[in-house]
Design an enzyme around this catalytic site. Structure first.
Site, PDB file in Angstrom:
ATOM      1  N   ASP A   2      50.895 -23.267  35.618  1.00  0.00           N
ATOM      2  CA  ASP A   2      51.106 -24.189  36.731  1.00  0.00           C
ATOM      3  C   ASP A   2      51.446 -23.413  38.002  1.00  0.00           C
ATOM      4  OD1 ASP A   2      51.207 -26.610  37.970  1.00  0.00           O
ATOM      5  OD2 ASP A   2      53.192 -27.163  37.233  1.00  0.00           O
ATOM      6  N   HIS A  19      43.278 -21.363  42.086  1.00  0.00           N
ATOM      7  CA  HIS A  19      42.679 -21.405  40.742  1.00  0.00           C
ATOM      8  C   HIS A  19      41.909 -20.115  40.470  1.00  0.00           C
ATOM      9  CE1 HIS A  19      44.060 -25.413  40.350  1.00  0.00           C
ATOM     10  NE2 HIS A  19      43.166 -25.985  41.136  1.00  0.00           N
ATOM     11  N   LEU A 113      43.252 -11.281  18.105  1.00  0.00           N
ATOM     12  CA  LEU A 113      44.032 -12.311  18.809  1.00  0.00           C
ATOM     13  C   LEU A 113      43.268 -13.624  18.744  1.00  0.00           C
ATOM     14  CD1 LEU A 113      46.295 -13.272  20.881  1.00  0.00           C
ATOM     15  CD2 LEU A 113      44.678 -12.633  22.677  1.00  0.00           C
TER      16      LEU A 113
HETATM   17  C1  IPE Z   1      47.166 -25.048  37.872  1.00  0.00           C
HETATM   18  O1  IPE Z   1      48.111 -25.298  38.832  1.00  0.00           O
HETATM   19  C2  IPE Z   1      46.983 -26.151  36.839  1.00  0.00           C
HETATM   20  C3  IPE Z   1      45.558 -26.563  36.614  1.00  0.00           C
HETATM   21  C4  IPE Z   1      45.251 -27.815  36.362  1.00  0.00           C
HETATM   22  C5  IPE Z   1      44.471 -25.591  36.641  1.00  0.00           C
HETATM   23  P1  IPE Z   1      48.147 -26.576  39.788  1.00  0.00           P
HETATM   24  O2  IPE Z   1      46.773 -26.856  40.284  1.00  0.00           O
HETATM   25  O3  IPE Z   1      48.814 -27.704  39.073  1.00  0.00           O
HETATM   26  O4  IPE Z   1      49.064 -26.042  40.969  1.00  0.00           O
HETATM   27  P2  IPE Z   1      50.229 -26.821  41.758  1.00  0.00           P
HETATM   28  O5  IPE Z   1      51.153 -27.389  40.722  1.00  0.00           O
HETATM   29  O6  IPE Z   1      49.582 -27.859  42.598  1.00  0.00           O
HETATM   30  O7  IPE Z   1      50.872 -25.743  42.566  1.00  0.00           O
HETATM   31 MG    MG Z   2      50.727 -28.429  38.969  1.00  0.00          MG
END
Ligand code: IPE
Ligand code: MG
Length: 240
Positions: A2, A19, A113
């Site tokens: 996140d 991303h 893994l």
């Molecule tokens: C990555 O972080 C989670 C995914 C769904 C790829 P976020 O996109 O939730 O980032 P924030 O929480 O808005 O900073």
């Molecule tokens: Mg998020």
């Protein structure tokens, strides 16, 4: 994983830049797991609730998923990583489903893994689909309802052949499970860090593992009982 969006926002860039940057952390954590001999790593890439994001962001996430599969699979295979995608994959574009199937087939016999990527995954969905499979077996006369216990239930979840997670790590400062592997996390140690996912590197991962190694896991027993068990286990190790 996140915090991608916030990472980008802090830099005045579009969320999708976060991303893209996050893919680097995926690579770092996967390779560090291989080096440290971690058995299984599960990454929560896309939840069943993430479809509610703006269409453009969802599209970019799908494209990233496609391109990461293209660019990373050979490297994963070389590192003897077995890749599996858990989640309702039928919602993904046909082409992506096909690429997932190819990557899984290529790496199926790797043992170093187990890498699981949860995509269109939801913990509740998993429990519901396990229930459906159980009911089908009962209806077919292969299973008695009374025979269903926790072990049998768990065998019908998305990844029945794997042990339960020991450690749950969430980046990005939020302290919640957000419908991740709910059944399997019953006894997972929880670790939350403010680090945003693109900043989560080998050192940050090492930090989480160190903290985990200091936790005492009692599984409902007392600290004394647990210490005794550990002593027994280590003396039988010593005896070989
Ligand atoms: C990555 O972080 C989670 C995914 C769904 C790829 P976020 O996109 O939730 O980032 P924030 O929480 O808005 O900073
Ligand atoms: Mg998020």
């Amino acid at each position: 994983m996140d915090g991608n969006g916030r990472w980008a926002k802090q830099r005045g860039r579009p969320r999708t830049a976060g991303h893209r940057e996050g893919v680097k952390s995926v690579r770092a954590v996967v390779e560090e797991s291989v080096r440290r001999g971690v058995e299984t790593l599960t990454l929560f890439a896309f939840s069943s609730e993430n479809w509610q994001r703006p269409r453009s962001e969802v599209n970019i996430l799908m494209e990233l998923f496609m391109s990461a599969l293209r660019s990373e699979v050979r490297r994963l295979h070389k590192n003897e990583v077995r890749l599996r995608i858990i989640g309702a994959r039928d919602a993904f574009p046909e082409k992506l489903q096909q690429r997932i199937a190819e990557a899984e087939a290529l790496t199926a016999n790797n043992r170093r893994l187990n890498l699981q990527v949860a995509a269109n995954y939801g913990g509740r969905w998993d429990i519901v689909q396990a229930t459906r499979r159980l009911i089908a077996e009962v209806q077919a006369g292969h299973l008695e309802p009374d025979a269903i216990d926790e072990r049998i239930f768990a065998q019908h979840l998305s990844f029945p052949d794997l042990t339960e997670p020991d450690l749950f790590i969430r980046t990005g400062g939020e302290q919640r499970l957000s419908n991740f592997v709910l059944w399997q996390c019953a006894y997972a140690e929880l670790y939350f860090t403010d680090a945003l996912w693109p900043d989560f590197d080998e050192a940050a991962y090492g930090h989480a593992l160190e903290e985990y190694s200091r936790r005492q896991r009692r599984f409902g027993r007392t600290g004394e009982q647990q210490a005794e068990t550990l002593a027994t286990v280590s003396s039988s190790y010593a005896r070989g």
